[in-house]
Design a protein around this motif. Sequence first.
Motif, mmCIF file in Angstrom:
data_model
loop_
_atom_site.group_PDB
_atom_site.id
_atom_site.type_symbol
_atom_site.label_atom_id
_atom_site.label_comp_id
_atom_site.label_asym_id
_atom_site.label_seq_id
_atom_site.Cartn_x
_atom_site.Cartn_y
_atom_site.Cartn_z
ATOM 1 N N GLN A 19 11.181 36.263 69.174
ATOM 2 C CA GLN A 19 10.886 34.996 69.820
ATOM 3 C C GLN A 19 10.757 35.260 71.308
ATOM 4 N N ALA A 20 10.331 34.296 72.061
ATOM 5 C CA ALA A 20 10.029 34.527 73.480
ATOM 6 C C ALA A 20 11.298 34.528 74.316
ATOM 7 N N GLU A 21 12.148 35.563 74.063
ATOM 8 C CA GLU A 21 13.408 35.635 74.804
ATOM 9 C C GLU A 21 13.172 35.922 76.279
ATOM 10 N N GLU A 22 12.263 36.846 76.583
ATOM 11 C CA GLU A 22 12.057 37.224 77.975
ATOM 12 C C GLU A 22 11.522 36.061 78.796
ATOM 13 N N THR A 23 10.709 35.172 78.170
ATOM 14 C CA THR A 23 10.162 34.051 78.930
ATOM 15 C C THR A 23 11.222 33.036 79.281
ATOM 16 N N THR A 24 12.316 33.003 78.519
ATOM 17 C CA THR A 24 13.392 32.063 78.815
ATOM 18 C C THR A 24 14.513 32.707 79.614
ATOM 19 N N ALA A 25 14.427 34.041 79.832
ATOM 20 C CA ALA A 25 15.514 34.727 80.541
ATOM 21 C C ALA A 25 15.657 34.211 81.960
ATOM 22 N N GLY A 26 14.523 33.964 82.615
ATOM 23 C CA GLY A 26 14.594 33.454 83.988
ATOM 24 C C GLY A 26 15.265 32.107 84.045
ATOM 25 N N ALA A 27 14.913 31.208 83.096
ATOM 26 C CA ALA A 27 15.542 29.891 83.056
ATOM 27 C C ALA A 27 17.026 30.006 82.744
ATOM 28 N N SER A 28 17.384 30.925 81.835
ATOM 29 C CA SER A 28 18.797 31.124 81.509
ATOM 30 C C SER A 28 19.573 31.630 82.714
ATOM 31 N N LEU A 29 18.940 32.543 83.465
ATOM 32 C CA LEU A 29 19.611 33.084 84.636
ATOM 33 C C LEU A 29 19.837 32.016 85.686
ATOM 34 N N ASP A 171 20.679 29.639 66.693
ATOM 35 C CA ASP A 171 19.749 28.576 66.344
ATOM 36 C C ASP A 171 18.472 29.070 65.689
ATOM 37 N N ARG A 172 18.075 30.303 65.962
ATOM 38 C CA ARG A 172 16.810 30.806 65.453
ATOM 39 C C ARG A 172 16.853 32.330 65.452
ATOM 40 N N ILE A 173 15.892 32.922 64.747
ATOM 41 C CA ILE A 173 15.777 34.370 64.774
ATOM 42 C C ILE A 173 15.323 34.797 66.168
ATOM 43 N N GLU A 174 16.062 35.720 66.751
ATOM 44 C CA GLU A 174 15.708 36.265 68.055
ATOM 45 C C GLU A 174 15.496 37.767 67.924
#
Length: 654
Positions: A19-29, A171-174
């Motif tokens: 899943q698009a983990e890297e695209t959400t990494a900035g928001a998570s940070l 929540d989902r496959i990562e």
Amino acid sequence: MPRLRYLVPLLVVGAHAAQAEETTAGASLRAEREKVLDGSTIVVTASQFPQEIRQAPATMSVVTGEQLRRRPVQDLAEMLEDEPGVQINGVGMTRRGISIRGMSDEHVLTLVDGQRINDASANMAHVDFSLGWVPSIAIDRVEVVRGPLSALYGSEALAGVVNVMTRRPQDRIEASALAMQGFRDGAGGNSTQLAALLGGPVAEGLGVVAWGEYRRRDRTQSEEDPLLSELEARDALSGSVIAWWDVAAGHRIEIGQMASDDDRARDAVTTGRAPIYYAYQDHITRARTQARYNGAFNWGDVQLGAYRSVLERVNERDRDQTPTAPTKAIEAVVDGRVSVVPVAGNRLTFGAEHRNEKLEDVTINAAGQDSVDHDALFVQDEWEITKGATLTLGSRFDHHPAYGWEVSPRAYLVVEPVPGLTLRGGFGEAFKAATLKQLSPGYITVAAGGRFIITGNPDLKPETSTAYEVGALYHGENWNVGVTLFQNDLDNLVQTECVESCGIRGQERRTYLNVEAARIRGIEASAEVRPIEALTLSASYSYVDARNITEDEDLAERPDHTAKLRLAWEVGEATSVSLRGRYIGKQTVFANSAPVRLDAYSLWGLDASHAVTDRLTLKAGVDNIFNKRLADSSALYSLAEPGRVVFVGLGVAL
């Protein structure tokens, strides 16, 4: 490199199922930084249940997995080098350890998901095998507690606790994959990291997460003597599979298996009159099997666990040099706790632990093996005295066959007199049990290249400490500032002392004795501010006064002053840049028993992350920007810096 074939399938799955983990990494940070600013980061280590960090009964800090995956960290020491109150020191043979508030690395307890891992330094000299257990791709966060926690965790927690919390996609496959390559400025020292993770729910109530990593760093040769290694080579492969079953709402069963294969190599030389250069290799394997149950009932919470850890080290040397005897350390632990709320605002927790520690080593006694049972009970009461004021009282009762019962009480008060201001303070007692080798009357080994032998001492007492701290922390809008005063009084510190034929090479005998008392006190200050939405500046300062009371002299390798700086800049939606700096003040070391003051130094690093597409993130940076080499200042530093390293990496999510 043949080991890579084991990791390639996992990398392929990570590249095609993510899943698009890297695209959400900035928001998570950014979200994590927001929580740091207002003190709402959730932690569990200080009290064994979730709470906001500003309410925790301890001084804590947190490093997130997103932060760690921005640069090629080799082990836990490199992960924590920028944290307040944490200092990286040398443990011998170019290896490093973690020091908290001027305390030895042997007094820091390391946990993975709240479970202790084998303390390799307890029965092996000059080792850092506890630090490379979990790669950054598998880490959710690392919680650091500065101050004793024997009241909850028992032996070894005199200085504090480092708890590595691993990822559980819910929540989902990562899926994610990470590749990093570091290039050292000079011969040797290049590094490679390849890692992948896949996990999440696979059926109703069922989930699994698996990760694997290959990590390598070439050896760095000494400029003074090219036949010697300044930094050893590392070549490691690790992996894990953890599965969970949500039996019912609030009830989870989890099982898992972790394993690693870690090879080290360096060029060394003997210490005799006719030096011989030789190759030194360590082969380290680790494995841990775990099972646990967490249950939430109407009347309270229950947690039960069982795990078994195995660490094995085999040493090899060429040129007819005698290797260190093979060592195998096994720990089996069964523990549990029950937490209830008898009245509103009062949480009462009871727990118990049984731990069997076994060591197989031909030097420990005639049988070549020994074991010991550790048994413990603990109780903790967190009482909300009034709104905004919480008092935590607790004690642990540990039984060791060599010296009976050891009691570790703790009291801590957290008060919020006005919104945003937190006052805290408390005291705690802690202890460190003597190791199997130290206590064994049959233990004997040759040390220092044959200069002397070391024997065990069954009359050793445990090392103990009494610690105090008081501090204040204020969270404003887009900023925070805090300061803590601390003191730690230590008794019965164990050292080797000559008892026979002192100074006669090959005949001198040393043994372990309780010979020292020490006092370590100081101050920690930290601040963080976000002047604009895209910019965050954080800084910390520590002053440590570490004295050997018995000898009335400084404790070695404790820098007086340490300062750390970090500047994080979000350059638009896709790019972030981080500048990191560390100042390590003057410190005392001993050369031929004479104190020597080493110069202060500073280290700087820069890393950047750019989302090229929604599924591809480029990472790059440089560590040790100004190519600082400690040996250029003095040969007495116990550790070495690898010099300037430029790195590039890719994070993939499809």
